[in-house]
Design a protein around this motif. Structure first.
Motif, PDB file in Angstrom:
ATOM      1  N   GLU A  95       8.612  14.233  -6.869  1.00  0.00           N
ATOM      2  CA  GLU A  95       9.127  15.180  -5.879  1.00  0.00           C
ATOM      3  C   GLU A  95       8.951  14.951  -4.280  1.00  0.00           C
ATOM      4  O   GLU A  95       7.873  14.589  -4.147  1.00  0.00           O
ATOM      5  N   ARG A  96      10.066  15.355  -3.386  1.00  0.00           N
ATOM      6  CA  ARG A  96       9.892  15.036  -2.320  1.00  0.00           C
ATOM      7  C   ARG A  96       9.732  16.221  -1.468  1.00  0.00           C
ATOM      8  O   ARG A  96      10.761  17.012  -1.375  1.00  0.00           O
ATOM      9  N   LYS A  97       8.485  16.845  -1.232  1.00  0.00           N
ATOM     10  CA  LYS A  97       8.338  18.196  -0.495  1.00  0.00           C
ATOM     11  C   LYS A  97       7.820  17.719   1.030  1.00  0.00           C
ATOM     12  O   LYS A  97       6.674  18.329   1.274  1.00  0.00           O
ATOM     13  N   VAL A  98       8.647  17.234   1.613  1.00  0.00           N
ATOM     14  CA  VAL A  98       8.703  16.779   2.968  1.00  0.00           C
ATOM     15  C   VAL A  98       9.556  17.585   3.672  1.00  0.00           C
ATOM     16  O   VAL A  98      10.500  18.016   3.547  1.00  0.00           O
ATOM     17  N   SER A  99       8.854  18.322   4.970  1.00  0.00           N
ATOM     18  CA  SER A  99       9.556  19.273   5.783  1.00  0.00           C
ATOM     19  C   SER A  99      10.718  18.388   6.563  1.00  0.00           C
ATOM     20  O   SER A  99      10.644  16.996   6.780  1.00  0.00           O
ATOM     21  N   ALA A 100      11.565  19.061   7.012  1.00  0.00           N
ATOM     22  CA  ALA A 100      12.612  18.294   7.882  1.00  0.00           C
ATOM     23  C   ALA A 100      12.948  19.106   9.243  1.00  0.00           C
ATOM     24  O   ALA A 100      12.748  20.427   9.467  1.00  0.00           O
ATOM     25  N   PHE A 101      13.603  18.739  10.012  1.00  0.00           N
ATOM     26  CA  PHE A 101      13.947  19.157  11.444  1.00  0.00           C
ATOM     27  C   PHE A 101      15.191  19.159  11.762  1.00  0.00           C
ATOM     28  O   PHE A 101      16.052  18.310  11.173  1.00  0.00           O
ATOM     29  N   SER A 104       0.712  -1.353  -0.059  1.00  0.00           N
ATOM     30  CA  SER A 104      -0.211  -0.002  -0.337  1.00  0.00           C
ATOM     31  C   SER A 104       0.651   1.078   0.064  1.00  0.00           C
ATOM     32  O   SER A 104       0.277   2.393  -0.198  1.00  0.00           O
ATOM     33  N   HIS A 105       2.173   0.863   0.114  1.00  0.00           N
ATOM     34  CA  HIS A 105       3.311   2.332   0.202  1.00  0.00           C
ATOM     35  C   HIS A 105       3.470   2.664  -1.335  1.00  0.00           C
ATOM     36  O   HIS A 105       4.427   2.499  -1.661  1.00  0.00           O
ATOM     37  N   THR A 106       2.523   3.188  -1.938  1.00  0.00           N
ATOM     38  CA  THR A 106       2.604   3.401  -3.479  1.00  0.00           C
ATOM     39  C   THR A 106       3.280   4.834  -3.623  1.00  0.00           C
ATOM     40  O   THR A 106       3.413   5.769  -2.823  1.00  0.00           O
ATOM     41  N   PRO A 107       3.552   5.180  -4.748  1.00  0.00           N
ATOM     42  CA  PRO A 107       3.897   6.712  -5.251  1.00  0.00           C
ATOM     43  C   PRO A 107       2.999   7.718  -4.742  1.00  0.00           C
ATOM     44  O   PRO A 107       3.451   8.818  -4.353  1.00  0.00           O
ATOM     45  N   GLU A 108       1.764   7.653  -4.609  1.00  0.00           N
ATOM     46  CA  GLU A 108       0.881   8.585  -4.390  1.00  0.00           C
ATOM     47  C   GLU A 108       0.787   8.848  -2.735  1.00  0.00           C
ATOM     48  O   GLU A 108       0.040   9.815  -2.335  1.00  0.00           O
ATOM     49  N   LYS A 109       1.341   7.773  -1.937  1.00  0.00           N
ATOM     50  CA  LYS A 109       1.092   8.034  -0.523  1.00  0.00           C
ATOM     51  C   LYS A 109       2.318   9.098   0.028  1.00  0.00           C
ATOM     52  O   LYS A 109       3.079   9.319  -0.534  1.00  0.00           O
ATOM     53  N   ASP A 110       1.985   9.358   1.389  1.00  0.00           N
ATOM     54  CA  ASP A 110       3.263  10.074   1.832  1.00  0.00           C
ATOM     55  C   ASP A 110       4.216   9.375   2.139  1.00  0.00           C
ATOM     56  O   ASP A 110       4.341   8.101   2.161  1.00  0.00           O
ATOM     57  N   SER A 111       5.752  10.095   2.288  1.00  0.00           N
ATOM     58  CA  SER A 111       6.745   9.315   2.302  1.00  0.00           C
ATOM     59  C   SER A 111       6.852   8.542   3.698  1.00  0.00           C
ATOM     60  O   SER A 111       7.387   7.375   3.374  1.00  0.00           O
ATOM     61  N   TYR A 112       6.017   8.850   4.743  1.00  0.00           N
ATOM     62  CA  TYR A 112       6.055   8.070   5.991  1.00  0.00           C
ATOM     63  C   TYR A 112       4.906   7.414   6.131  1.00  0.00           C
ATOM     64  O   TYR A 112       4.586   6.937   7.585  1.00  0.00           O
ATOM     65  N   ASP A 113       4.124   7.261   5.448  1.00  0.00           N
ATOM     66  CA  ASP A 113       2.700   6.704   5.297  1.00  0.00           C
ATOM     67  C   ASP A 113       2.885   5.148   5.942  1.00  0.00           C
ATOM     68  O   ASP A 113       2.083   4.794   6.938  1.00  0.00           O
ATOM     69  N   ILE A 114       4.049   4.413   5.592  1.00  0.00           N
ATOM     70  CA  ILE A 114       4.028   3.103   6.152  1.00  0.00           C
ATOM     71  C   ILE A 114       4.277   3.158   7.393  1.00  0.00           C
ATOM     72  O   ILE A 114       4.086   2.122   8.240  1.00  0.00           O
ATOM     73  N   VAL A 115       4.980   4.116   8.175  1.00  0.00           N
ATOM     74  CA  VAL A 115       5.243   4.110   9.524  1.00  0.00           C
ATOM     75  C   VAL A 115       4.212   4.429  10.101  1.00  0.00           C
ATOM     76  O   VAL A 115       3.713   3.727  11.452  1.00  0.00           O
ATOM     77  N   ARG A 116       3.335   5.089   9.764  1.00  0.00           N
ATOM     78  CA  ARG A 116       1.709   5.387  10.598  1.00  0.00           C
ATOM     79  C   ARG A 116       1.119   4.096  10.473  1.00  0.00           C
ATOM     80  O   ARG A 116       0.504   3.754  11.538  1.00  0.00           O
ATOM     81  N   MET A 117       1.180   3.300   9.184  1.00  0.00           N
ATOM     82  CA  MET A 117       0.245   1.942   9.162  1.00  0.00           C
ATOM     83  C   MET A 117       0.931   1.199  10.186  1.00  0.00           C
ATOM     84  O   MET A 117       0.155   0.336  10.957  1.00  0.00           O
ATOM     85  N   MET A 118       2.172   1.073  10.434  1.00  0.00           N
ATOM     86  CA  MET A 118       2.820   0.253  11.701  1.00  0.00           C
ATOM     87  C   MET A 118       2.250   0.304  12.983  1.00  0.00           C
ATOM     88  O   MET A 118       1.910  -0.255  13.703  1.00  0.00           O
ATOM     89  N   ILE A 119       2.232   1.787  13.149  1.00  0.00           N
ATOM     90  CA  ILE A 119       1.870   2.181  14.591  1.00  0.00           C
ATOM     91  C   ILE A 119       0.528   1.871  14.477  1.00  0.00           C
ATOM     92  O   ILE A 119       0.019   1.401  15.688  1.00  0.00           O
ATOM     93  N   ASP A 120      -0.479   2.230  13.824  1.00  0.00           N
ATOM     94  CA  ASP A 120      -1.859   1.962  13.807  1.00  0.00           C
ATOM     95  C   ASP A 120      -2.389   0.669  13.916  1.00  0.00           C
ATOM     96  O   ASP A 120      -3.450   0.101  14.933  1.00  0.00           O
ATOM     97  N   LYS A 121      -1.636  -0.552  13.288  1.00  0.00           N
ATOM     98  CA  LYS A 121      -2.144  -1.621  12.923  1.00  0.00           C
ATOM     99  C   LYS A 121      -1.422  -2.550  13.849  1.00  0.00           C
ATOM    100  O   LYS A 121      -1.756  -3.842  14.275  1.00  0.00           O
ATOM    101  N   PHE A 122      -0.215  -2.153  14.325  1.00  0.00           N
ATOM    102  CA  PHE A 122       0.737  -3.387  14.968  1.00  0.00           C
ATOM    103  C   PHE A 122       1.343  -2.758  16.294  1.00  0.00           C
ATOM    104  O   PHE A 122       1.021  -1.441  16.706  1.00  0.00           O
ATOM    105  N   HIS A 123       2.313  -3.423  16.876  1.00  0.00           N
ATOM    106  CA  HIS A 123       3.100  -2.765  18.089  1.00  0.00           C
ATOM    107  C   HIS A 123       4.555  -3.014  17.448  1.00  0.00           C
ATOM    108  O   HIS A 123       5.172  -3.729  18.403  1.00  0.00           O
TER     109      HIS A 123
END
Length: 307
Positions: A189-195, A121-140
């Motif tokens: 293009e990766r228009k993601v903020s950084a800190f 589900s981590h396709t080009p249309e998704k946010d860069s860190y969408d897979i991390v959110r999915m991990m947190i939401d569905k697993f431990h």
């Protein structure tokens, strides 16, 4: 020489168990000389978490500045080929049962029970860190860090949420890569903020370090210092602070261009920065200051709003 059995014993001491979903950020060099090389490390982890476990790592490719992309039009992203995130993801990508997400900017490689579920589900249309959110939401998930600074990928989620909450954004130089989609070359293009990592390290020391729910264990894998964190517990703390106040991650350095200039809530301006930096032009750091001016100019000309 460090053996597979030694690594498995070290992982067990850290509390890694069968069935774990483990996101790894590993400096292979920190571990020391391993019999069989990086593959031994991966095999040791897979045997420790077993068939019911899942191993994930970032497999990010090289990226180029968006404004110069036409100079690199022949450099097309090839899935799983030479990720820049370390030798462990490189070797993981070569496993026959490995799954790689199709996101061309921020792909993840995964092996194990839920590898296909996470990556498909981590396709080009998704946010860069969408897979991390999915991990947190569905697993431990747990994060295993060996060597380097403790950073398990969740801070990026909280930071973006904080920018949205504040109605803020960052102006920075976006990056990207060309990739092939159904035989057609496209630009992503990766228009993601950084800190600022200095600011994050201070936040980590103040709010996450020594918290019983976040730092699950500390020890060593081989010669490398290892830390295991709960990604959900870490994210909950980051969301509580950074998700409402992204400026929490500003550092105190007067010469940090990221903190002083790049955000809409940054505490200075280009004019003020230049005025304050003039005395440094007559010091031994004058080359650094001229480099800073160049960075400011390029960001002004080609920078874009990033979240």
């Amino acid at each position: 020489m460090i053996t597979k059995d030694t690594i498995k014993s070290d992982l067990t001491k850290l509390g890694i168990i069968e069935g774990d979903m483990l996101f790894v950020r590993i400096s292979y060099r920190a571990i020391g000389k391993v019999d069989g090389g990086p593959k031994t490390v991966i095999d040791a982890i897979l045997e420790t978490i077993g068939e019911q476990g899942t191993l994930l790592a970032t497999a990010f490719p090289p990226r180029v500045r968006s404004y110069s992309r036409w100079l690199h039009k022949d450099n097309v992203y090839k899935p799983g080929v030479k990720p820049i995130t370390g030798v462990i993801p490189v070797i993981m990508c070569s496993y026959p049962n490995a799954h790689l997400s199709s996101h061309p900017i921020s792909p993840y490689v995964a092996i194990g029970k839920d590898a296909e579920l996470l990556t498909k589900s981590h396709t080009p249309e998704k946010d860069s860190y969408d897979i991390v959110r999915m991990m947190i939401d569905k697993f431990h998930p747990k994060c295993l860090r060996i060597g380097g600074n403790v950073l398990d990928g969740t801070a990026h989620l909280a930071f973006t949420e904080g920018l949205v909450y504040k109605g803020a954004y960052q102006t920075r130089l976006p990056e990207g890569t060309f990739y092939i989609d159904n035989g057609v070359r496209k630009w992503k293009e990766r228009k993601v903020s950084a800190f600022c990592y200095t600011g994050f390290q201070k936040f980590f020391n103040d709010h996450i370090l020594n918290q019983p729910d976040t730092i699950l264990s500390e020890g060593n894998v081989g010669n490398g210092k290892a830390v295991v964190t709960s990604m959900k517990a870490t994210y909950d703390i980051e969301k509580r602070y950074i998700g409402k106040a992204p400026e929490t991650l500003l550092c105190d350095s007067p010469t940090c261009l990221m903190c002083r200039l790049s955000y809409t809530y940054s505490d200075t301006s280009i004019a003020k920065y230049v005025l304050k930096s003039i005395p440094r032009l007559f010091s031994t750091n004058w080359k650094h200051e001229l480099g800073a001016y160049r960075t400011i100019l390029v960001a002004k000309l080609f920078g874009k709003k990033c979240l």
